[in-house]
Design a protein around this motif. Structure first.
Motif, mmCIF file in Angstrom:
data_model
loop_
_atom_site.group_PDB
_atom_site.id
_atom_site.type_symbol
_atom_site.label_atom_id
_atom_site.label_comp_id
_atom_site.label_asym_id
_atom_site.label_seq_id
_atom_site.Cartn_x
_atom_site.Cartn_y
_atom_site.Cartn_z
ATOM 1 N N GLY A 35 -1.646 3.968 8.240
ATOM 2 C CA GLY A 35 -1.727 5.086 7.100
ATOM 3 C C GLY A 35 -0.832 4.793 5.600
ATOM 4 O O GLY A 35 -0.969 5.374 4.471
ATOM 5 N N GLY A 36 -0.307 3.607 5.944
ATOM 6 C CA GLY A 36 0.490 4.035 4.762
ATOM 7 C C GLY A 36 0.138 1.708 3.809
ATOM 8 O O GLY A 36 1.145 1.741 3.004
ATOM 9 N N MET A 37 -0.272 1.184 4.859
ATOM 10 C CA MET A 37 -0.554 -0.311 4.928
ATOM 11 C C MET A 37 -1.221 -0.227 3.539
ATOM 12 O O MET A 37 -1.920 0.904 3.246
ATOM 13 N N PRO A 38 -0.899 -1.202 2.012
ATOM 14 C CA PRO A 38 0.987 -2.710 2.637
ATOM 15 C C PRO A 38 1.467 -1.003 1.645
ATOM 16 O O PRO A 38 1.683 -0.465 1.487
ATOM 17 N N TRP A 39 2.569 -1.660 2.539
ATOM 18 C CA TRP A 39 3.970 -1.156 2.015
ATOM 19 C C TRP A 39 3.957 -2.377 0.382
ATOM 20 O O TRP A 39 4.770 -1.369 -0.174
#
Length: 261
Positions: A35-39
């Motif tokens: 859900g947060g990729m890429p950082w």
């Protein structure tokens, strides 16, 4: 023996497969943040919060060690992860293999995400270890995201674009994002096509796996009997290994006999 690995996505497959080869009997816990990729484009605060979320999900499985199988998280979140989990659980970060690449004494390139390319952290690594060896930083636009989706066309386009930016005299390439190790053969082929010469690729998976075993005092034992378990977490919840993971040899190896893309 149980070892946990965290990353925004499938980049952790390379170190996980290396650990499986070194210790077939080890249980592995893989925790990702689709859900947060890429950082990479996120702030330090956001990266740290998301990495901690992945690590806490994995820590519930009581691992003996926690591997941060992500260059970006190792730069931004390692102090916070160590503050929370050590000394009870050793935390092992990932560092781009600049030092061994520079030791070849030939010109080398560091392929990394656009957010990492030109960063003070990467520049310091090059300054510390290159010792006058010519080095160039190459931004790989969209490559990590294409690898995450197992999008063959997008991977090829991103690799070709990065290869075109790689000087012809390059003798070695540092894979500065763990996702890139999953497509190392294609990277090698396209660099040869672009530069007209073969290059040596330097990844971090094997070194990170070996360091994790050293930290918990367990030597490599590739002939150990039995097969360790595999648990996968996505966004903090138990999940199946993503289908995209089976597009890569490392994912199929971890999944076991019979795994198909």
């Amino acid at each position: 023996m149980r070892i946990a690995l965290v990353d925004s996505g499938l980049g952790l497959l390379a170190a996980s497969a290396a650990l499986r080869r070194m210790r077939p009997d080890a249980d592995l816990v893989l925790s990702t943040d689709p859900g947060g990729m890429p950082w990479g484009p996120r702030s330090t605060e956001s990266i740290t919060a998301r990495a901690l979320g992945c690590a806490r999900a994995a820590a519930a499985e009581e691992p003996d060690a926690l591997v941060v199988a992500c260059n970006t998280a190792s730069v931004h979140a390692l102090p916070a992860l160590r503050a929370e989990f050590e000394p009870a659980v050793p935390v092992i970060g990932t560092v781009p293999a600049v030092k061994p690449a520079a030791a070849t004494a030939g010109p080398f390139a560091v392929w990394a995400t656009p957010a990492t390319t030109g960063s003070p952290y990467q520049r310091r690594l090059i300054e510390e270890f290159a010792h006058g060896v010519p080095a160039v930083e190459v931004p790989c636009h969209g490559l990590a995201e294409a690898v995450e989706r197992a999008d063959e066309a997008a991977v090829t386009a991103a690799v070709k674009a990065a290869a075109a930016l790689t000087p012809q005299e390059t003798a070695a390439v540092v894979l500065g994002c763990t996702h890139y190790e999953l497509v190392s053969a294609r990277i090698r082929d396209h660099i040869r096509e672009a530069t007209g010469r073969a290059v040596t690729l330097f990844g971090s998976a094997e070194a990170v796996a070996a360091q994790a075993l050293r930290r918990i005092g367990r030597p490599a034992a590739p002939d150990a009997p039995g097969r360790g378990g595999l648990r996968f977490f996505a966004d903090g919840r138990p999940a199946e290994l993503p289908r995209a993971a089976l597009a890569y040899a490392e994912g199929r190896f971890l999944r076991g006999p019979g795994a198909t893309p």
